[in-house]
Design a protein around this motif. Structure first.
Motif, PDB file in Angstrom:
ATOM      1  N   ALA A   1      -9.832  -5.774  -5.261  1.00 19.90           N
ATOM      2  CA  ALA A   1      -9.694  -6.839  -6.261  1.00 19.90           C
ATOM      3  C   ALA A   1      -9.159  -6.291  -7.578  1.00 19.90           C
ATOM      4  O   ALA A   1      -8.233  -6.845  -8.175  1.00 19.90           O
ATOM      5  N   ILE A   2      -9.719  -5.177  -8.018  1.00 20.02           N
ATOM      6  CA  ILE A   2      -9.347  -4.605  -9.321  1.00 20.02           C
ATOM      7  C   ILE A   2      -7.914  -4.072  -9.320  1.00 20.02           C
ATOM      8  O   ILE A   2      -7.198  -4.193 -10.322  1.00 20.02           O
ATOM      9  N   THR A   3      -7.467  -3.507  -8.202  1.00 21.76           N
ATOM     10  CA  THR A   3      -6.163  -2.840  -8.167  1.00 21.76           C
ATOM     11  C   THR A   3      -5.027  -3.716  -7.633  1.00 21.76           C
ATOM     12  O   THR A   3      -3.916  -3.219  -7.418  1.00 21.76           O
ATOM     13  N   THR A   4      -5.252  -5.021  -7.457  1.00 21.93           N
ATOM     14  CA  THR A   4      -4.211  -5.902  -6.925  1.00 21.93           C
ATOM     15  C   THR A   4      -2.922  -5.890  -7.748  1.00 21.93           C
ATOM     16  O   THR A   4      -1.830  -5.806  -7.181  1.00 21.93           O
ATOM     17  N   PRO A   5      -2.968  -5.967  -9.094  1.00 24.51           N
ATOM     18  CA  PRO A   5      -1.699  -5.927  -9.851  1.00 24.51           C
ATOM     19  C   PRO A   5      -0.884  -4.661  -9.585  1.00 24.51           C
ATOM     20  O   PRO A   5       0.348  -4.725  -9.490  1.00 24.51           O
ATOM     21  N   LEU A   6      -1.547  -3.533  -9.440  1.00 24.36           N
ATOM     22  CA  LEU A   6      -0.843  -2.288  -9.136  1.00 24.36           C
ATOM     23  C   LEU A   6      -0.220  -2.354  -7.748  1.00 24.36           C
ATOM     24  O   LEU A   6       0.870  -1.817  -7.516  1.00 24.36           O
ATOM     25  N   ASP A   7      -0.898  -3.023  -6.821  1.00 19.22           N
ATOM     26  CA  ASP A   7      -0.362  -3.168  -5.463  1.00 19.22           C
ATOM     27  C   ASP A   7       0.858  -4.077  -5.463  1.00 19.22           C
ATOM     28  O   ASP A   7       1.820  -3.834  -4.729  1.00 19.22           O
ATOM     29  N   VAL A   8       0.837  -5.127  -6.281  1.00 14.45           N
ATOM     30  CA  VAL A   8       1.997  -6.025  -6.397  1.00 14.45           C
ATOM     31  C   VAL A   8       3.211  -5.247  -6.893  1.00 14.45           C
ATOM     32  O   VAL A   8       4.310  -5.349  -6.327  1.00 14.45           O
ATOM     33  N   ALA A   9       3.027  -4.449  -7.944  1.00 13.32           N
ATOM     34  CA  ALA A   9       4.126  -3.650  -8.496  1.00 13.32           C
ATOM     35  C   ALA A   9       4.637  -2.656  -7.461  1.00 13.32           C
ATOM     36  O   ALA A   9       5.854  -2.472  -7.288  1.00 13.32           O
ATOM     37  N   LYS A  10       3.715  -1.993  -6.749  1.00 11.33           N
ATOM     38  CA  LYS A  10       4.102  -1.023  -5.725  1.00 11.33           C
ATOM     39  C   LYS A  10       4.914  -1.685  -4.626  1.00 11.33           C
ATOM     40  O   LYS A  10       5.945  -1.161  -4.187  1.00 11.33           O
ATOM     41  N   THR A  11       4.487  -2.865  -4.173  1.00  8.34           N
ATOM     42  CA  THR A  11       5.202  -3.584  -3.115  1.00  8.34           C
ATOM     43  C   THR A  11       6.615  -3.931  -3.559  1.00  8.34           C
ATOM     44  O   THR A  11       7.584  -3.728  -2.819  1.00  8.34           O
ATOM     45  N   ARG A  12       6.759  -4.428  -4.774  1.00  9.73           N
ATOM     46  CA  ARG A  12       8.085  -4.827  -5.256  1.00  9.73           C
ATOM     47  C   ARG A  12       9.017  -3.637  -5.435  1.00  9.73           C
ATOM     48  O   ARG A  12      10.229  -3.746  -5.223  1.00  9.73           O
ATOM     49  N   ILE A  13       8.449  -2.511  -5.844  1.00  7.80           N
ATOM     50  CA  ILE A  13       9.254  -1.292  -5.966  1.00  7.80           C
ATOM     51  C   ILE A  13       9.769  -0.870  -4.593  1.00  7.80           C
ATOM     52  O   ILE A  13      10.946  -0.523  -4.422  1.00  7.80           O
ATOM     53  N   MET A  14       8.903  -0.925  -3.590  1.00  8.49           N
ATOM     54  CA  MET A  14       9.303  -0.524  -2.242  1.00  8.49           C
ATOM     55  C   MET A  14      10.297  -1.496  -1.616  1.00  8.49           C
ATOM     56  O   MET A  14      11.098  -1.111  -0.762  1.00  8.49           O
ATOM     57  N   LEU A  15      10.246  -2.766  -2.043  1.00 11.48           N
ATOM     58  CA  LEU A  15      11.141  -3.776  -1.479  1.00 11.48           C
ATOM     59  C   LEU A  15      12.408  -3.973  -2.305  1.00 11.48           C
ATOM     60  O   LEU A  15      13.260  -4.785  -1.951  1.00 11.48           O
ATOM     61  N   SER A  16      12.546  -3.252  -3.404  1.00 11.79           N
ATOM     62  CA  SER A  16      13.724  -3.411  -4.253  1.00 11.79           C
ATOM     63  C   SER A  16      14.965  -2.866  -3.554  1.00 11.79           C
ATOM     64  O   SER A  16      14.882  -2.096  -2.593  1.00 11.79           O
ATOM     65  N   ASN A  17      16.113  -3.263  -4.058  1.00 13.58           N
ATOM     66  CA  ASN A  17      17.382  -2.859  -3.473  1.00 13.58           C
ATOM     67  C   ASN A  17      17.509  -1.336  -3.424  1.00 13.58           C
ATOM     68  O   ASN A  17      17.114  -0.652  -4.370  1.00 13.58           O
ATOM     69  N   THR A  18      18.068  -0.817  -2.354  1.00 14.59           N
ATOM     70  CA  THR A  18      18.194   0.631  -2.213  1.00 14.59           C
ATOM     71  C   THR A  18      19.099   1.247  -3.274  1.00 14.59           C
ATOM     72  O   THR A  18      19.042   2.445  -3.529  1.00 14.59           O
TER      73      THR A  18
END
Length: 275
Positions: free
Chosen positions: A198-215
């Motif tokens: 619960a506490i680290t969800t915002p960090l997980d959102v940022a991590k997911t978007r970084i991994m899914l960003s354009n190569t």
């Protein structure tokens, strides 16, 4: 009366700590990752900057399972080998009141080491979960693009989760005046994992978007601070907690299963391995 320093791994050789952590951590990791993979896919798609439906919606929920099957065992094993190893070395030499600091340090080191395998596996897995059709082999730089953001996410996760798990187990052992059963250890693990998720969800959102960003995205575009600001600017607080329910719910249930399997397998290993 149960002695406060009593521990199921006490008087076990360093070699057995390694073997026990390798087997119990790896087995628990792969079972949980496979069982709860659909929830992880839904969480990834909810957090994707490409949108939930464009990322696959409720279809093909096991897309990306292959990399997880390859990386799950070594990732979980590396974490617990590091975690239990540090505890084994330092706990007997440090006063009991400072053991929580050892748990925090061990968790931090465990997460950092495990991320060497976890990050490239996560990058490939999440890009497949979001149905990003990469037509060429991903470069090493791309595979490790999310390393910093993953460590930044997993360090606080581990710093919260593992000391809480150990603390809850100690409190329960004092209450019942005996060692925790695997089910009791699993319950303590589930609560600690749910709080951490619960506490680290915002960090997980940022991590997911970084991994899914354009190569082809440059270095500045995939900084975690900029990604958090971008998510907040576009979607507000709600965007920072995208995927909250499947993440927290899935982590809590999988935490129960994971720690239950880990504790039971570790108990079996300790009983059959020579001291």
């Amino acid at each position: 009366m149960l002695h406060k320093d009593n521990h199921p791994m006490q008087n076990v050789s360093a070699t057995n700590v390694f073997i026990t952590s390798l087997i119990s951590g790896g087995l628990a990791g792969v079972i949980c990752d496979v069982t709860f993979f659909p929830l992880d896919t839904l969480k990834t798609r909810l957090q994707s900057q490409h949108g939930f439906m464009k990322s696959g919606g409720f279809n093909r929920l096991y897309q990306g399972l292959g990399p997880v099957l390859v990386g799950s065992v070594p990732t979980a094993s590396l974490f617990f080998i590091t975690y239990e190893g540090i505890k084994e070395v330092f706990q007997p030499r440090v006063p009991y009141q400072y053991h929580s600091l050892i748990h925090m340090t061990a968790a931090s080191m465990g997460e950092t080491v495990a991320c060497l395998i976890r990050v490239p596996v996560e990058v490939v897995k999440q890009r497949r979960q979001a149905l990003l059709g990469d037509t060429h082999r991903l470069a090493i730089k791309t595979l490790y693009r999310g390393y910093g953001s993953t460590v930044i996410r997993d360090l606080p996760f581990g710093l919260i989760q593992m000391p809480l798990w150990e603390y809850f187990k100690v409190c329960w052992k004092r209450r019942v005046q005996r060692e925790c059963t695997p089910i009791e250890g699993a319950t303590c693990g589930a609560v600690s994992v749910g709080i951490s998720a619960a506490i680290t969800t915002p960090l997980d959102v940022a991590k997911t978007r970084i991994m899914l960003s354009n190569t082809s995205a440059d270095k500045d575009e995939v900084k975690i601070s900029l990604m958090l600001k971008e998510v907040y600017r576009k979607c507000g607080v709600r965007g920072l907690f995208a995927g909250f329910h499947p993440r927290v719910g899935g982590f809590t249930i999988s935490g129960f299963v994971f720690f239950g399997i880990y504790e039971k397998v570790r108990q079996i290993c300790v009983s059959i391995l020579p001291p």
